[in-house]
Motif scaffolding. Structure first.
Motif, short mmCIF file in Angstrom:
data_model
loop_
_atom_site.label_atom_id
_atom_site.label_comp_id
_atom_site.label_asym_id
_atom_site.label_seq_id
_atom_site.Cartn_x
_atom_site.Cartn_y
_atom_site.Cartn_z
N SER A 271 32.52 35.83 46.62
CA SER A 271 33.41 36.49 47.21
C SER A 271 33.18 37.75 46.65
N HIS A 273 36.41 40.45 45.84
CA HIS A 273 37.34 41.57 46.05
C HIS A 273 37.44 42.79 45.41
N ARG A 274 37.15 44.11 45.84
CA ARG A 274 36.64 45.76 44.95
C ARG A 274 36.62 46.36 46.47
N ARG A 275 36.95 47.83 46.45
CA ARG A 275 37.29 48.46 46.77
C ARG A 275 35.97 49.55 46.54
N GLY A 302 34.26 39.93 50.84
CA GLY A 302 35.54 40.46 49.87
C GLY A 302 35.32 42.14 49.94
N GLU A 304 34.65 45.70 50.34
CA GLU A 304 34.85 46.87 50.99
C GLU A 304 34.42 48.13 50.54
#
Lengths: 385, 396
Positions: A271, A273-275, A302, A304
């Motif tokens: 994973s 986790h970042r936009r 995660g 996006e």
């Protein structure tokens, strides 16, 4: 015309329909080209993608641009950027000096005098360029073998990405070979120098075709190099073996997707986790292969991703580095950056080197290559084969 | 982990995009393939449902039994239009109107067009011809002549603004800049336009959120509306951009700019289609396929001297008899028989007279749709697109 970024911001350009198919009816090989505005086209090829009837205005314009270049005096900026490969080679050798000098006002003034724009900072050059790197990785016995065509931007400015791609492919069980290679030829073609473009293309074609005959496939990450290899080598550049190269050349992410689809590998994505704002380069659109990196991103927990495909960054290779295109380039860059900021991303991702330079500057955040995201997510993965 | 798509949609027009919205909202993995930008870019951006009577949905009853609307049914047409409106609103481009009421929109020839749902910028386009209307034109703007409008109405006048460029796309781009917009608004205020409505050709900004329109309306304190122009038509382009961005937002994969090169079949099922790329083909594999390639204009259907063929899957087509039966000199005459040509489908939008199991068909390629006669283009595309997708989604 509604798809043409240049047309939108520069009324002096008549748009793809008029400067392509419309004006073509009045052109004759017996007369010297007088369409000075033909050079205003940045060859983003959005018109080719938009037209549902198979007319390719950008191709018609490209032909006329190279005729115009042959028949008229080309200024220093055009000649310099056509030979971007040699320019890069020189800059890379004296990289520390270049990196100190280019931000200085007096250097910029001199560049401006020669018709070179300094609206965005010059990219940093690296001494340890790609063509001085380790030239192969992965087992010779591997069933999957590729030649990596890295392109000038990775070579001189971001060899770290190139080495990362090499290591990534090797970790997926693919043998990677990085032979000596030259510029794909696009900068020369875009600056109206068909002869130089052909010289570069022939040289690459000889090298790549030899590997293809030995069962290798060609991988690229730079979408503009990719488009040149697959579309222009067999097309306008008429390179021997062009068709063979075109048939055996893959975008990195497209290739990895195929590996997964064929079940050659079944990677586990960690994973991350970042936009992400993923700016789609015009030439990735023009390749017509969809957005393979985005399909890989979907597998990363995660992550996006917002896909932004409606804006051209405006730099278009060396187009925006020319003083006369500066205004167009800056307007388009600011527009594209607005779209990026509107999705409020943690990181900006785009395939193309020019897009990275331009948008990194205008959006005020570093621009990553899609492969760098994969490297993060696949850090712990090793193919068992 | 397989990279198979649940559904592959061939055609990126209104029907194909709405089919994609429907399926992706069911949680399906969807790809849309399009040769290029669809004909809705040339449209007025308005959603015509049916030009008969005051209530287009009630008008469905007057259509012949063979019309594709009957396969959808009145209730489902209404639901499909609601899904369209929801999708557009999410993207910041709300559509105005009541699906049970037709409304009028002023055209650049000064005549009326009957439609149903309109973009926000055309909310006030159905003005009262007896009240005052002021048309704004742009100096040397291509294909727009305010006199066409003012000469038809006793109580109308016009003024001309010089934006410095002459094309619709160029002027729209100018409106995206704040100083230009301010200059325009103060010019408009200086005209002291009498109480009434103000009509402006559809150039109020390129983006679809209608900021420019709202600011112009607020600036002149009058009811303002846009008049759709000849192509390139900004409202049509905004409609396309709105839907396409919705697809991207929802995670639909787009394959744009290349046509279908070949179709791979195994038994009665289509396994994959390949896209014609420069050298090599790109393979797109799916469990089910939806054909929404449009009719003659979009290239989904092709006419030769003695036949009409479907260009992607080579499906059997319906023709209203031989050429000497349907041929008419005036192509634009309402009710031209060739308009009935297309693909005939069963109740779940599968093509008849073929053994393919995993293919559904929707949009203007359907036989008996007679879009020009019924003026039901976008409405039918939305309704059949959603219905075909639902039928398809039930099977995968």
């Amino acid at each position: 015309m509604a798809n043409c970024p240049v047309f939108k911001v520069n009324p002096a350009f008549p748009g793809p329909k008029q400067s392509g198919p419309d004006a073509e009816r009045f052109r004759s090989d017996d007369e010297i080209s007088i369409d000075r505005w033909i050079r205003l086209c940045s060859q983003c090829k959005r018109c080719d993608v938009a037209c549902p009837y198979g007319v390719n205005p950008a191709q018609i314009i490209l032909r006329e641009q190279s005729r115009f270049g042959r028949e008229h005096f080309r200024s220093l900026a055009y000649r310099l950027f056509a030979n971007n490969y040699w320019l890069g080679a020189l800059m890379s050798i004296i990289a520390p000096l270049v990196n100190i000098m280019t931000p200085r006002t007096f250097v910029q003034r001199v560049l401006n005098v020669f018709g070179i724009s300094t609206s965005i900072p010059f990219p940093h050059y690296r001494i340890h360029s790609m063509n001085r790197s380790w030239r192969w990785k992965g087992s010779r016995k591997s069933r999957k073998k590729v030649v990596f065509f890295y392109g000038c931007f990775i070579n001189y400015n971001r060899p770290d990405i190139g080495r990362g791609v090499r290591d990534l492919l090797a970790s997926l069980g693919v043998r990677v070979v990085i032979p000596r290679q030259v510029c794909c030829g696009l900068p020369a073609l875009g600056n109206g120098d068909m002869e130089t473009a052909r010289k570069f293309a022939r040289k690459n074609a000889r090298i790549l075709a030899e590997y293809i005959d030995r069962g290798y496939e060609v991988i690229y990450t730079c979408t503009s190099c990719g488009l040149t290899l697959t579309q222009d080598y067999p097309g306008i550049l008429q390179v021997p073996d062009g068709k063979k190269i075109s048939e055996n050349t893959y975008n990195l992410h497209e290739y990895i997707l195929n590996l997964i689809q064929e079940r050659y590998i079944e990677p586990i994505f960690d994973s991350y986790h970042r936009r992400v704002a993923y700016h789609i380069p015009c030439h990735l659109r023009a390749l017509g292969i969809g957005y393979p990196a985005a399909r890989l991103f979907e597998k990363i927990p995660g992550l996006e991703v917002s896909i932004l495909e409606d804006n051209c960054c405006g730099l278009a290779g060396s187009y925006g580095f020319k003083k006369k295109h500066e205004e167009t380039s800056v307007k388009l860059g600011a527009d594209a950056a607005r779209a990026i900021k509107a999705v409020d991303p943690d990181i900006l991702v785009t395939d193309c080197g020019a897009c990275k330079m331009q948008l990194g500057y205008f959006a005020g955040m570093p621009a990553y290559d899609p492969s760098e995201i994969l490297m993060k997510s696949l850090e712990n993965f090793k193919a068992g084969k | 982990m397989s990279d198979l798509y649940d559904a592959v949609i061939v055609g990126g027009g209104m029907a194909g995009m709405m089919a994609a919205v429907t399926l992706v909202e069911q949680g399906k993995k969807v790809a849309v393939i399009s040769k290029g930008d669809p004909v809705c870019c040339f449209s007025t951006g308005c959603i015509d449902v049916l030009a008969y009577g005051d209530d287009p949905l009630k008008g469905l009853g007057s259509l012949p039994d063979s019309h594709p609307y009957h396969l959808v049914g009145e209730g489902s047409v209404e639901k499909a239009l609601a899904l369209f409106r929801k999708t557009m609103s999410e993207g910041g481009m709300p559509y105005i109107g009541d699906v049970h009421a037709n409304r009028k929109v002023l055209t650049s020839l000064g005549r009326w067009k009957t439609t149903c749902l309109v973009p926000e910028t055309m909310e006030y386009a159905d003005f009262d011809p007896d009240k005052y209307i002021h048309v704004i034109s742009f100096y040397k703007m291509k294909d727009f002549y305010p006199q066409y409008i003012t000469s038809r109405y006793a109580n109308a006048d016009y003024s001309v603004f010089d934006p410095g460029v002459i094309t619709t796309a160029g002027i729209a781009e100018k409106f995206e800049s704040r100083p230009f917009l301010d200059t325009f608004i103060s010019w408009l205020q200086g005209l002291h336009i009498p109480e009434g409505r103000i009509a402006i050709p559809a150039v109020l900004g390129r983006s679809l959120v209608g900021d420019v329109y709202r600011q112009v309306s607020a600036g002149c304190d009058r009811k303002v509306f846009e008049i759709p122009t000849l192509p390139p038509s900004l409202p049509g382009l905004r409609l396309f951009a709105g839907l396409k961005n919705a697809l991207l937002r929802k995670g639909v994969d787009l394959y744009w700019g290349r046509g279908i090169y070949s179709v791979e079949k195994l038994g009665n099922r289509i396994e994959a289609v390949t896209l014609a790329n420069a050298g090599r083909t790109t393979r797109v594999e799916g469990k089910a396929f939806i054909l929404a390639a449009g009719s003659f204009v979009s290239g989904g259907l092709q006419a030769s001297m003695d036949a009409v063929t479907e260009t992607v899957f080579d499906l059997p087509t319906y023709l209203p008899g031989t050429r000497d039966v349907w041929f008419k000199d005036d192509f634009f005459a309402p009710g031209h028989e060739i308009e009935k040509a297309g693909i005939r489908v069963d109740a779940s939008f599968r093509p008849i007279e073929t053994d393919i199991e995993n293919l559904h068909v929707c949009g203007s390629i359907l036989a008996f749709s007679e879009i020009m006669k019924n003026r039901c283009g976008h409405g039918m595309a939305i309704a059949t697109g959603v219905a075909a997708a639902q039928a398809c989604g039930g099977l995968i």
